[in-house]
Write a protein that holds these residues in place. Sequence first.
Motif, PDB file in Angstrom:
ATOM      1  N   GLN A  78      -1.540   6.789  32.317  1.00  0.00           N
ATOM      2  CA  GLN A  78      -1.469   5.359  32.585  1.00  0.00           C
ATOM      3  C   GLN A  78      -0.207   4.816  31.931  1.00  0.00           C
ATOM      4  OE1 GLN A  78      -3.495   3.499  34.355  1.00  0.00           O
ATOM      5  NE2 GLN A  78      -5.476   4.453  34.373  1.00  0.00           N
ATOM      6  N   GLY A 125       2.047   2.432  29.681  1.00  0.00           N
ATOM      7  CA  GLY A 125       1.696   1.767  28.437  1.00  0.00           C
ATOM      8  C   GLY A 125       2.910   1.158  27.765  1.00  0.00           C
ATOM      9  N   GLU A 126       2.765   0.843  26.502  1.00  0.00           N
ATOM     10  CA  GLU A 126       3.796   0.137  25.745  1.00  0.00           C
ATOM     11  C   GLU A 126       5.168   0.782  25.905  1.00  0.00           C
ATOM     12  OE1 GLU A 126       4.637  -1.409  21.201  1.00  0.00           O
ATOM     13  OE2 GLU A 126       2.738  -0.453  21.684  1.00  0.00           O
ATOM     14  N   PHE A 164       5.900  -3.371  29.771  1.00  0.00           N
ATOM     15  CA  PHE A 164       4.662  -3.359  29.013  1.00  0.00           C
ATOM     16  C   PHE A 164       4.973  -3.680  27.554  1.00  0.00           C
ATOM     17  CE2 PHE A 164       3.123  -1.266  32.726  1.00  0.00           C
ATOM     18  CZ  PHE A 164       1.770  -1.560  32.759  1.00  0.00           C
ATOM     19  N   SER A 209       2.526  -4.081  25.357  1.00  0.00           N
ATOM     20  CA  SER A 209       1.525  -3.240  24.705  1.00  0.00           C
ATOM     21  C   SER A 209       0.884  -2.403  25.811  1.00  0.00           C
ATOM     22  CB  SER A 209       0.478  -4.086  23.972  1.00  0.00           C
ATOM     23  OG  SER A 209      -0.357  -4.752  24.887  1.00  0.00           O
ATOM     24  N   ASP A 210      -0.083  -1.582  25.469  1.00  0.00           N
ATOM     25  CA  ASP A 210      -0.724  -0.747  26.490  1.00  0.00           C
ATOM     26  C   ASP A 210      -1.471  -1.572  27.533  1.00  0.00           C
ATOM     27  OD1 ASP A 210       0.249   1.555  25.392  1.00  0.00           O
ATOM     28  OD2 ASP A 210      -1.602   2.057  24.321  1.00  0.00           O
ATOM     29  N   ASP A 211      -1.879  -2.794  27.169  1.00  0.00           N
ATOM     30  CA  ASP A 211      -2.684  -3.616  28.066  1.00  0.00           C
ATOM     31  C   ASP A 211      -2.017  -4.908  28.512  1.00  0.00           C
ATOM     32  OD1 ASP A 211      -4.760  -1.770  27.816  1.00  0.00           O
ATOM     33  OD2 ASP A 211      -5.521  -2.756  26.018  1.00  0.00           O
ATOM     34  N   ASP A 246      -9.317  -1.782  30.496  1.00  0.00           N
ATOM     35  CA  ASP A 246      -9.532  -0.347  30.646  1.00  0.00           C
ATOM     36  C   ASP A 246     -11.000  -0.052  30.395  1.00  0.00           C
ATOM     37  OD1 ASP A 246      -9.283   2.352  30.914  1.00  0.00           O
ATOM     38  OD2 ASP A 246      -8.051   2.647  29.126  1.00  0.00           O
TER      39      ASP A 246
END
Length: 169
Positions: free
Chosen positions: A24, A26-27, A58, A60-62, A91
């Motif tokens: 996935q 991410g950051e 990104f 951050s990861d989210d 997630d």
Amino acid sequence: MLNRLLALITAALLLSATAHAAEQPGEGDFALFLTQPFSSNSLESFGASGPTYNLGMFLSDDLMAYGSLRIVNADGNTNLGLGGGARIYQDFGAPYLRTFFDGSLSYTSLDDGDGSFNILQLGGFFGTEFNLAPRASLAVRVGATFTDVDGDFNILDLGAADVLLSVYF
């Protein structure tokens, strides 16, 4: 012509993304994505059409922040729209599927041959993204947009739907 060329470049990047790792994004990752490929929004009321090209990063990861460029054709005139937004991913453990909340703001100066309009759009969406390839995805989102045209009148689109094609690098 320019819209087709940019769509072709986006498709080529989508196909080339299959060589990347199967994780996935991410950051620190970047995203190149196409929205409104079928021009299903309130700009069609003015005879305007054209997809939106977005570049995101990104944080951050989210969390992804992005900027947008829209090339709009209206009665033979080419117009530009600029915007930006943020997307928050959820997630829930599925390796190829993620949901997200997306908020955006855009400005388009539109000259359709009969006059000039300044269009401000604010949108809020909920969507689901499916990873087609290791670093490419297809997503759908649904939500609402509020459009202000020169302060003269407003359009509220409830149930606005969109298809997104994304490449991560």
